[in-house]
Design a protein around this motif. Structure first.
Motif, PDB file in Angstrom:
ATOM      1  N   LEU A 155       0.839  -1.123   0.093  1.00 41.24           N
ATOM      2  CA  LEU A 155       0.057  -0.010  -0.097  1.00 41.24           C
ATOM      3  C   LEU A 155       0.917   1.257   0.032  1.00 41.24           C
ATOM      4  CD1 LEU A 155      -2.845  -1.167   2.589  1.00 41.24           C
ATOM      5  CD2 LEU A 155      -2.475  -1.401   0.057  1.00 41.24           C
ATOM      6  N   ASP A 156       0.686   2.124  -0.891  1.00 40.74           N
ATOM      7  CA  ASP A 156       1.293   3.435  -1.110  1.00 40.74           C
ATOM      8  C   ASP A 156       1.411   4.274   0.088  1.00 40.74           C
ATOM      9  OD1 ASP A 156       1.074   2.633  -3.640  1.00 40.74           O
ATOM     10  OD2 ASP A 156       0.688   4.789  -4.391  1.00 40.74           O
ATOM     11  N   ASP A 157       0.522   4.338   0.950  1.00 43.36           N
ATOM     12  CA  ASP A 157       0.610   5.092   2.233  1.00 43.36           C
ATOM     13  C   ASP A 157       1.271   4.717   3.403  1.00 43.36           C
ATOM     14  OD1 ASP A 157      -0.710   7.185   1.382  1.00 43.36           O
ATOM     15  OD2 ASP A 157      -2.708   7.053   2.264  1.00 43.36           O
ATOM     16  N   LEU A 158       1.755   3.455   3.310  1.00 39.52           N
ATOM     17  CA  LEU A 158       2.510   2.705   4.490  1.00 39.52           C
ATOM     18  C   LEU A 158       4.154   3.529   4.615  1.00 39.52           C
ATOM     19  CD1 LEU A 158       1.719  -1.082   3.963  1.00 39.52           C
ATOM     20  CD2 LEU A 158       0.638   0.602   5.866  1.00 39.52           C
ATOM     21  N   THR A 159       4.044   3.970   5.877  1.00 34.89           N
ATOM     22  CA  THR A 159       5.374   4.645   6.095  1.00 34.89           C
ATOM     23  C   THR A 159       6.624   3.653   6.578  1.00 34.89           C
ATOM     24  OG1 THR A 159       4.852   5.098   8.484  1.00 34.89           O
ATOM     25  CG2 THR A 159       4.170   6.806   6.653  1.00 34.89           C
ATOM     26  N   VAL A 160       7.787   4.300   6.481  1.00 34.22           N
ATOM     27  CA  VAL A 160       9.014   3.488   6.919  1.00 34.22           C
ATOM     28  C   VAL A 160       8.920   3.166   8.416  1.00 34.22           C
ATOM     29  CG1 VAL A 160      11.438   3.712   7.302  1.00 34.22           C
ATOM     30  CG2 VAL A 160      10.266   4.336   4.956  1.00 34.22           C
ATOM     31  N   GLY A 161       8.560   4.636   9.027  1.00 36.68           N
ATOM     32  CA  GLY A 161       8.432   4.449  10.441  1.00 36.68           C
ATOM     33  C   GLY A 161       7.371   3.243  10.965  1.00 36.68           C
ATOM     34  N   GLY A 162       6.150   3.462  10.449  1.00 37.32           N
ATOM     35  CA  GLY A 162       5.259   2.192  10.833  1.00 37.32           C
ATOM     36  C   GLY A 162       5.658   0.866  10.427  1.00 37.32           C
ATOM     37  N   LEU A 163       6.414   0.616   9.238  1.00 38.46           N
ATOM     38  CA  LEU A 163       6.397  -0.605   8.860  1.00 38.46           C
ATOM     39  C   LEU A 163       7.960  -1.201   9.899  1.00 38.46           C
ATOM     40  CD1 LEU A 163       6.578  -0.268   5.119  1.00 38.46           C
ATOM     41  CD2 LEU A 163       5.167  -1.595   6.472  1.00 38.46           C
ATOM     42  N   ILE A 164       8.737  -0.171  10.478  1.00 44.60           N
ATOM     43  CA  ILE A 164       9.769  -0.707  11.263  1.00 44.60           C
ATOM     44  C   ILE A 164       9.338  -0.789  12.871  1.00 44.60           C
ATOM     45  CG2 ILE A 164      11.929   0.184  12.410  1.00 44.60           C
ATOM     46  CD1 ILE A 164      12.564   1.680   9.625  1.00 44.60           C
ATOM     47  N   ASN A 165       8.748   0.201  13.482  1.00 41.05           N
ATOM     48  CA  ASN A 165       8.208   0.034  14.441  1.00 41.05           C
ATOM     49  C   ASN A 165       7.044  -0.887  14.763  1.00 41.05           C
ATOM     50  OD1 ASN A 165       9.887   2.101  16.297  1.00 41.05           O
ATOM     51  ND2 ASN A 165       8.981   3.550  14.810  1.00 41.05           N
TER      52      ASN A 165
END
Length: 567
Positions: A155-165
């Protein structure tokens, strides 16, 4: 599950919320979609402006913003201010949790400026990015360079921070692991304002291994260095139908990417990308992809399918045609393949806009899709939110590969949710025991898909309205989630915490390991400053008493069995 086998449930009486949800498409079409499109366009312009800045300018702005975060942290008065969290509004997050911790007293730190790609280092094959960079933004820069993150969430809106944390996966995770496994360094602002760079082999190696799944409760992530891989212009995708009982479907999925001879590291036997969609208890389509050059894709006789066009059939429905067509192959432009599920939000778009998959809607208004998840959340009140928690399932089950068949049978029996998404990922045996970890002794079993250094797991994505709800029957969503969580605990599985959780604190720490996490909480001063991961994940509004207890760390490790890891 057939109608004859379906459990007899009483019919559910409709209430006003049912009718509001039924006609919610009116608000989505006339309010949510236009605003979403505007926000997407403005974000795109901001990304373009950022990309035009020089490396020195981006780095200068980054350093200045980091110092603002440090200054803000030092302004906090522990005796009267709440626990630290980001200033992002609760509804902006893509996850389905209510972010109830932000409804109680808390101390906000603004990270909204951290949305830049700092550098693409082709020599080191590293992308250094800030935490609010999203997947659409990073692929727009890297794919034209024939480079990509090793794991690109769909999904385009998924952020690096969310995917890491939190948690991130993609069809390449059977090779590279979860998104956090591809990170080589974190830049973290600790509770005392120190800015540290954590890697697997420096003095902050314990912090490096503790960050994933910690939900930002050990420090504030301000940048990450992530592994890049070389790619080609197209994905050669093969669609293979599988028919049989649930165990047959599970085995067909396993065989699509895991050689039975155990040669899991052989690129000749293992595809670059894997996913399977199960459409009902007897039918599935397995998809395997290999990167292909532009020259290969454009050879005479090859079919190129640009799935990214707004008028194209939704990807999951296109894949379903293999059940009638039989096995087929086509070439998809790589970036369009990465984001194949964005426009229809997997199949959730069908519930939001029941007619949006029709050809006339796709042609006339498909260019407005998808609605931003954040806006969908912003336009629903408490009653609607609770309705979705009870009548709708959005859960991921991370289970050992050899237990996929058992898990699918459980979902069919308890929830009757279809389609189901299957995506494999490696769970590495690491020097430190992290919050999620493989089964002890897995390397001695060497089951299909496993290697000596990683156990193969699968994400079972359960997203849609359960069968009883679609039939108008009584369904207890909270009880179903509790049963799902208990099944995961009993089978060494894990539940990503972006979803609504019913876990008690005791069961939370049965599912996850607390040792390294709690060690780093104490060592780096997070206790009493940052919220604990369970506090952030717990469902429901926090009371003032809970806030005070968390600040004083009275119940911090009530159920956590903490072992001191070796530094």
């Amino acid at each position: 599950m057939s109608d004859l086998e379906a459990p007899l449930r009483p019919k559910r009486k409709k209430i006003w919320v049912d009718y509001f949800v039924q006609f919610r498409w009116i608000i989505v079409i006339f309010v949510v979609l236009p605003i979403s499109f505007t926000l997407y366009f403005l974000t795109y312009l901001g990304d373009v402006r950022s990309e035009r800045k020089s490396f020195k300018q981006r780095q200068k702005e980054h350093d200045e913003n980091v110092q603002k975060v440090v200054k803000r942290l030092k302004q906090r008065n522990p005796s009267k201010d709440g626990l630290v969290c980001t200033a992002r509004k609760p509804w902006i997050a893509v996850g389905m949790r209510n972010v109830d911790y932000k409804r109680a007293r808390h101390f906000e730190v603004d990270l909204s400026a951290f949305r830049n790609i700092l550098v693409i280092d082709e020599d080191r094959m590293i992308a250094r990015v800030e935490p609010l960079v999203n997947m659409g933004q990073i692929t727009r820069v890297t794919v034209p360079m024939n480079l990509s993150l090793a794991v690109v969430a769909e999904l385009d809106d998924l952020t690096v921070g969310g995917l890491i944390n939190g948690y991130g996966i993609e069809g390449s995770s059977h090779i590279y692991g979860l998104f956090s496994d591809t990170v080589v360094a974190y830049e973290i602002v600790l509770a005392d304002g120190r800015v540290v760079r954590a890697t697997k082999d420096n003095e902050f190696s314990d912090l490096f291994y503790a960050i994933p799944w910690s939900q930002g409760t050990l420090g504030l992530l301000v940048s990450a260095e992530i592994k890049l891989i070389p790619i080609k212009e197209y994905m050669r995708l093969t669609y293979k139908p599988v028919v049989g009982n649930i165990k047959d479907l599970a085995q067909g999925y396993i065989d699509s990417f895991a050689p039975r001879d155990g040669d899991q590291d052989n690129p000749e036997k293992v595809p670059d990308f894997v996913e399977t969609m199960i459409y009902n208890p007897t039918q599935a389509v397995c998809m395997t992809g290999k990167y292909a050059s532009k020259e290969e894709a454009k050879k005479k006789g090859n079919v190129i399918n640009s799935v990214g066009w707004w008028f194209k059939p939704w990807f999951y429905q296109h894949a379903e045609t293999a059940l009638k067509r039989g096995e087929f192959m086509e070439y998809i432009p790589t970036r369009e393949y990465y984001h194949r599920h964005t426009r229809c939000l997997y199949w959730e778009g069908k519930l939001i806009l029941p007619f949006a998959d029709q050809w006339w809607f796709r042609f006339l208004l498909g260019w407005l899709m998808p609605p931003k998840v954040s806006l969908l959340k912003a336009t629903q009140g408490e009653a609607i939110r609770n309705y979705y928690h009870e009548m709708h399932v959005i859960q991921d089950m991370l289970v050992p590969l050899y237990k996929v068949g058992d898990a699918l049978e459980w979902v069919d029996r308890e929830m009757e949710v279809y389609p189901i998404w299957l995506c494999p990922h490696r769970l590495y045996k690491l020097p430190a025991k992290t919050m999620i970890y493989p089964e002890p002794g897995f390397e001695l079993q060497r089951r299909q898909g496993d290697t000596h250094y990683a156990q193969m797991y699968t994400d079972i994505g359960v997203y849609y309205a359960p069968g009883p709800v679609l039939r108008g029957e009584v369904f207890d969503g909270a009880d179903a989630v509790r049963k799902l969580e208990n099944w995961l605990i009993e089978n060494h599985g894990f539940q990503p915490q972006y979803a609504v959780s019913e876990l008690s604190e005791k069961n939370f720490w049965k599912m996850f390991d607390a040792g390294l996490y709690e060690h780093c909480r104490r060592k780096y001063g997070a206790v009493g400053t940052f919220m604990s991961v369970y506090y952030k994940s717990k469902k429901g509004r926090k009371t003032e008493k809970e806030v005070q207890e968390a600040e004083q760390a009275h119940h911090e490790t009530a159920y956590a069995e903490v072992d001191q890891p070796v530094d």
